[in-house]
Motif scaffolding. Structure first.
Motif, mmCIF file in Angstrom:
data_model
loop_
_atom_site.group_PDB
_atom_site.id
_atom_site.type_symbol
_atom_site.label_atom_id
_atom_site.label_comp_id
_atom_site.label_asym_id
_atom_site.label_seq_id
_atom_site.Cartn_x
_atom_site.Cartn_y
_atom_site.Cartn_z
ATOM 1 N N ARG A 30 0.828 -1.209 0.000
ATOM 2 C CA ARG A 30 0.000 0.000 0.000
ATOM 3 C C ARG A 30 0.859 1.255 0.000
ATOM 4 O O ARG A 30 0.355 2.344 -0.173
ATOM 5 N N GLY A 31 2.130 1.121 0.297
ATOM 6 C CA GLY A 31 3.021 2.266 0.390
ATOM 7 C C GLY A 31 4.460 1.774 0.359
ATOM 8 O O GLY A 31 4.728 0.668 -0.095
ATOM 9 N N ILE A 32 5.355 2.582 0.876
ATOM 10 C CA ILE A 32 6.774 2.218 0.891
ATOM 11 C C ILE A 32 7.232 2.085 2.332
ATOM 12 O O ILE A 32 7.157 3.045 3.107
ATOM 13 N N ASP A 33 7.676 0.903 2.698
ATOM 14 C CA ASP A 33 8.275 0.690 4.007
ATOM 15 C C ASP A 33 9.774 0.947 3.904
ATOM 16 O O ASP A 33 10.395 0.611 2.896
ATOM 17 N N ALA A 34 10.327 1.526 4.928
ATOM 18 C CA ALA A 34 11.775 1.728 4.999
ATOM 19 C C ALA A 34 12.279 1.101 6.282
ATOM 20 O O ALA A 34 11.802 1.432 7.363
ATOM 21 N N TRP A 35 13.205 0.153 6.166
ATOM 22 C CA TRP A 35 13.817 -0.472 7.337
ATOM 23 C C TRP A 35 15.158 0.217 7.539
ATOM 24 O O TRP A 35 16.060 0.072 6.727
#
Length: 82
Positions: A70-75
């Motif tokens: 649904r979006g952009i995850d950043a780890w």
């Protein structure tokens, strides 16, 4: 590490950047469902004491998101300057 180097180790570029799934990991389905609502808010904050499974549940939420993005995850991992 030099002072002009970025402190951030890296952003999520694939599931290999996430902490590995543990063999005896407890699925936190209710918390993963709550974290799925993170896309409706500009900031999501997860607070708990040491050993409560924050990293585990965040990794589970990111893995679940890989199945239906649904979006952009950043780890992001940070290291201390020496």
């Amino acid at each position: 590490m030099r002072l002009d180097e970025p402190v951030v180790d890296g952003l999520l570029t694939g599931s290999s950047d996430l902490p590995r799934q543990l063999e005896i990991e407890i699925p936190r389905l209710r918390l993963v469902e709550l974290l799925a609502l993170r896309w409706a808010h500009p900031v999501t904050l997860l607070v708990a004491g040491a050993g409560f499974g924050k990293t585990t549940v965040l990794a589970q939420a990111v893995r679940a998101h890989l199945l239906a993005p649904r979006g952009i995850d950043a780890w992001v991992s940070c290291t201390a300057l020496r």
